[in-house]
Every structure is written in structure tokens, then in C-alpha cells.
Scaffold this active site. Structure first.
Site, PDB file in Angstrom:
ATOM      1  N   GLU A 174       0.968  -1.187   0.027  1.00  0.00           N
ATOM      2  CA  GLU A 174      -0.203  -0.040  -0.103  1.00  0.00           C
ATOM      3  C   GLU A 174       0.951   1.316  -0.028  1.00  0.00           C
ATOM      4  OE1 GLU A 174      -2.967  -0.079   3.050  1.00  0.00           O
ATOM      5  OE2 GLU A 174      -3.821  -1.889   1.971  1.00  0.00           O
ATOM      6  N   GLU A 293      -5.594  -8.404  -0.619  1.00  0.00           N
ATOM      7  CA  GLU A 293      -6.300  -8.225   0.588  1.00  0.00           C
ATOM      8  C   GLU A 293      -7.718  -7.746   0.491  1.00  0.00           C
ATOM      9  OE1 GLU A 293      -4.848  -5.063   3.503  1.00  0.00           O
ATOM     10  OE2 GLU A 293      -2.773  -5.771   3.085  1.00  0.00           O
TER      11      GLU A 293
END
Length: 503
Positions: A174, A293
Site C-alpha cells: 500500500e 487483501e
């Protein structure tokens, strides 16, 4: 009220052969995922390594083929060297991502022992937040090189003569997010990831690499982050990552169950962005997707604001899932399978205690959350070839979405078992569906089993004292002359298994 839905399935309407790694999961050094989750020395069911056997049994029941580790936000501040060697010599660190103390009692080698005990492979993430090329190449050498070098011989000194042979690696986590330690612009990340990927594959040319994409479709930099960073990494990596979480914060269940339409659009946009870079580079390589995710995450948000900082393994992100959450997870699984031609890996985040299908008590019991069951069904029966259904379904509008199909469905053909499984979700909160499905190319097939997950209370949960939400095998369906007819009660999840009864 009962509405009618029609569907057609054909043996030749192939999407792709499903990569089993689409049923992966995730363990991060966060909350009680590791400490008190998979690892709890002194627990009555812990083995000599501290691994909870009750948890391992549930993980094996899910059939998880690959587990991402050690993060997540955690990895962007992690020194992997802290978690190897004698435990008494490992340092305690301030863990800035989740504001806790990391003891480093559990590290790379312990995870590799655990993931092998779980019957899975590892997806290892490297720190591209505070660190970079050198630490990443050293970790690959430590884990994968046979011996005769500093880092590989150090692994052998630590008791691991044979290399771990980890085949999948994530280039950070991320990095588009300002919350991330070492947050980078797309160009900054792309250059670092490009050079890191290059040397990691020089150490071990057999590994596969995942380039960071956007942390959600709602990021203001999406999908430009993918386009810019992939301009650097495209020739060096095998996948780009996607992350997506949903939550029914407004109490609008109709919109909540329809949010898989947003997930579908997210995947389609990332596919298109990858293919734009492919065209721009005149490349013959098609980049695949790692949805590493995905889950429901919102129940624990308020409780997490009250956690005392700098404690060790406090309860964090411990969402207690409802029946409606299980329905959404079923819809998300169907969405992943619909895109299994490009989504080759995915990780339900996470596996134990932290936004997880499995919950534990420290020193006590372990149990299955509501979302355990659709994931179990997909992992168990969704192996084989994904088939594209042609669906004619009633539709409805919500506050956030229009033209929402009441029926969401996918089918998987398993040639080895000579079975066809239909996964079906009735999203409608008020209407049952009568499904009539024409099935072509599967002569002699009949209904073997019809599993149903249903409950009158959308907010019903499971706990250590019992499961209010669990599937039953009393689904109403029949197969006659190539036509499957099934009754799908309002807001329900279905697994209809077809095959030759006498085979």
C-alpha cells in the site's frame, strides 16, 4: 414473494482454470493474529513450537494454499533480521504502524514452520517503506539460496539446512497510502520496486513478484498510481496487487450486499490499466492480478480507537461478523471467480482474530465466524474450471446502486471429480428466487448436494459458545432433462453440487 431467475451454463463457456491460490489468506504482525492466534506457547493445545493445534485444524479445514506475511502496514517498518536467530537475543521494537510493542519472538523461520504445518505456501512481503534493495535481496538469499554465502549459511546456522524456497514475494504494501511508513508517489515507488525486483530475481530467477497497486478504488490517485508505477515495474513483475474492504456503516443492507458491483468495476479498471501499459510497451506479456487483501472491515473501528498504545498483542481489528457479512463475502468470492482469468491469487485478510474467519480466546477456545463458511465452500468446491453463466435476473435499485441483480452466481467444473458446482447468492432482502438453470454438456448429472447458509436475523453472529449461523444440506433443488431448478430463499447463500450419482 417469489421471483423467477434464469441461467444458462455450458461446458464450453470457460473463463479459466482457477489458480488454487485464489483461496489464499494473510497473517500480519497485528493484534492477536500471531500472538494469541496462530502462536501461543503455554496454551493447552500448543505444540512444542507454540503453534495452536486447534487453530491449525481450522486453517487446514479451510484448505488455504498460500498465506501472505508479515504485512500489511507492519512490513513497511519491519527489520526482518530482528526476527531470526536465538529468541532471547531478539530486540523489542516500537511498532509504529499499529502503535504496539513487537517482541519479535515470532519471525521468518517460525512462520515458515507454521505455514508448512498448515499445508500452505508462503507469500513473503519485503519492506519498501523504510528499507529497500539491499535488505530485500538479503532476505531472498537467506530464505532461498542453498548455502555457501553469508545469509544462506546464517539460515543454516539457525537450524534450517534446506532453503525455504519461497516462490511469491510482494514488493512492499500500500505504498500509495499516506498512512504508510515510507509512503511514496507512484514514480518514487515504481523506480524503487523496479530495482528491487531486478536484484531479487538475480538472486533467485524462479520467484514471482507482486507490484503494489492502489490500496482501494476510492484513492484519489487510482488508477494513475497503477499506470505510473507499472511503467517502471511491468517487465520485472508477474502481478499487481488490489486491496478492497467493505462495511455496512450506514445500516443500508441492500446497498451493502450490492457493493460487489464496485469490486467488479475495480478489477475491470485494473485489468484495463495493465493492458494499457502492455500496449504502451508493445509487450507480449499479460500481467495478472493478486487481490491480496479483501474482506469486511468496520465493526471494530470504534473499539480500536480506545486501545492503549505500546501494549503487546492487544485485541485489534477484531470484527465479529454477522450473517449479512457472510453473504457479502460469498458475493466477493463469486466476483473473484468471475475474473479468475486474471485474478490468479487472492488473500482473505486476515486469517485468525484480525478481521478473520477464525477467532480465539487467549488460553481458551477457537471457533468459526460466519464468514468461515462461504470461504470454506469456495475453497473446497471451487477448484477446477470457472464457467461463465448467462444470467437473467430480477433487478432492484438501492441508495448507492442501480440495476442490482438479485441473483449473483458462478459455476466451477472439476473434471478430476467429474463434478459441477453452482455458487449462488440471492441478494434480495424480501423475495425468494426460483432459479431455472439450463445446463449443457453435462449429461447424466444430478444433484449430489445442496448446501444453504440462511438465517432470519441478518445480524446473527457466532461465538465461542456456539454457532448460530452455519450451513445445512437441506436445499431444495432438482435436475431433470438438463434443467436445474432450485429454490433460493431471500438473502441466502447456496452451493449446489452436481455430478453422476453412480460414478
Amino acid at each position: 414473494m417469489t421471483l423467477n431467475a434464469r441461467m444458462t451454463l455450458d461446458r464450453d463457456f470457460r473463463i479459466a482454470e482457477i489458480d488454487p491460490r485464489i483461496y489464499g489468506s494473510f497473517i500480519e504482525h497485528l493484534g492477536r493474529a500471531v500472538y494469541g492466534g496462530i502462536y501461543e506457547p503455554g496454551h493447552p493445545e500448543a505444540d512444542e513450537r507454540g503453534f495452536r493445534q486447534d487453530v491449525l485444524r481450522l486453517v487446514r479445514e479451510l484448505g488455504v494454499p498460500i498465506v501472505r506475511y508479515p504485512g500489511g502496514n507492519f512490513v513497511s517498518g519491519y527489520n526482518w533480521e530482528d526476527g531470526i536467530g536465538p529468541k532471547e537475543a531478539r530486540p523489542r521494537r516500537l511498532e509504529l504502524a499499529w502503535r504496539t510493542i513487537e517482541t519479535n519472538e515470532f519471525g521468518t523461520n517460525e512462520f515458515m514452520d507454521w505455514v508448512k504445518a498448515a499445508g500452505a505456501q508462503a507469500m513473503m512481503a519485503v519492506n519498501l517503506g523504510t528499507r529497500g534493495i539491499d535488505e530485500a535481496r538479503n532476505l531472498v538469499e537467506y530464505c532461498n539460496h542453498p548455502g555457501g554465502t553469508y545469509w544462506s549459511d546464517l539460515r543454516r546456522k539457525h537450524g534450517y539446512e534446506q532453503p525455504h524456497n519461497i516462490k511469491v514475494w510482494c514488493l512492499g504494501n500500500e505504498m500509495d497510502g499516506p498512512w504508510q511508513i515510507g509512503h511514496k508517489t507512484a514514480a518514487e515507488y515504481g523506480r524503487l520496486a523496479q530495482e528491487t525486483a531486478k536484484v531479487m530475481k538475480w538472486v533467485d530467477p524462479t520467484i514471482e513478484l507482486v507490484s503494489c497497486g492502489s490500496s482501494s478504488a476510492k484513492m484519489p490517485t487510482f488508477p494513475e498510481y497503477e499506470a505510473v508505477s507499472l511503467d517502471f515495474t511491468y517487465d520485472h513483475v508477474d502481478y499487481v496487487s488490489l486491496h478492497q474492504y467493505f462495511g455496512n456503516r450506514s445500516g443500508d443492507t441492500a446497498s451493502y450486499l450490492a457493493s460487489t458491483l464496485e469490486m467488479d468495476h475495480f478489477i475491470r479498471t485494473v485489468k484495463a490499466t495493465c493492458d494499457y501499459i502492455k500496449a504502451k510497451k508493445r509487450s507480449k506479456k499479460t500481467l495478472n492480478l493478486s487481490f491480496d487483501e479483501w474482506n469486511v472491515w468496520f465493526h471494530s473501528n470504534e473499539a480500536d480507537k480506545k486501545i492503549e498504545p505500546w501494549s503487546i498483542a492487544p485485541p485489534q481489528l477484531e470484527d465479529i461478523y454477522t450473517f449479512e457479512d457472510a453473504l457479502l463475502v460469498g458475493g466477493m468470492l463469486i466476483t473473484l471467480l468471475k475474473h479468475s482469468d486474471r485474478v490468479r491469487m487472492a488473500c482473505l485478510a486476515q486469517l485468525v482474530n484480525v478481521i478473520a474467519p477464525i477467532m480465539t480466546e487467549n488460553g481458551g477456545r477457537a471457533w468459526r465466524q460466519t464468514i468461515f463458511y462461504p470461504f470454506l465452500h469456495a475453497s473446497k468446491y471451487g477448484r477446477g474450471i470457472a464457467l461463465q453463466p448467462v444470467i437473467d435476473s430480477p433487478k432492484y435499485d438501492t441508495a448507492e446502486f442501480t440495476d442490482v441483480p438479485a441473483l449473483e452466481s458462478i459455476a466451477v467444473h472439476n473434471p478430476e471429480k467429474d463434478e459441477l458446482t453452482v455458487f449462488a447468492l440471492n441478494r434480495s432482502l424480501g423475495d425468494a428466487l426460483t432459479l431455472k438453470c439450463a445446463i449443457r454438456g453435462f449429461e447424466g448429472y444430478g444433484v449430489l448436494e445442496h448446501l444453504v447458509l440462511e438465517h432470519d436475523d441478518l445480524k446473527a453472529v457466532n461465538g465461542p459458545d456456539g454457532e448460530r449461523v452455519k450451513p445445512h444440506a437441506g436445499g431444495r433443488s432438482q435436475m431433470r432433462d438438463g434443467l436445474l431448478e432450485a429454490e433460493l430463499p431471500k438473502h441466502s447463500w447456496h452451493v449446489i453440487r452436481l455430478g453422476k450419482r453412480n460414478a
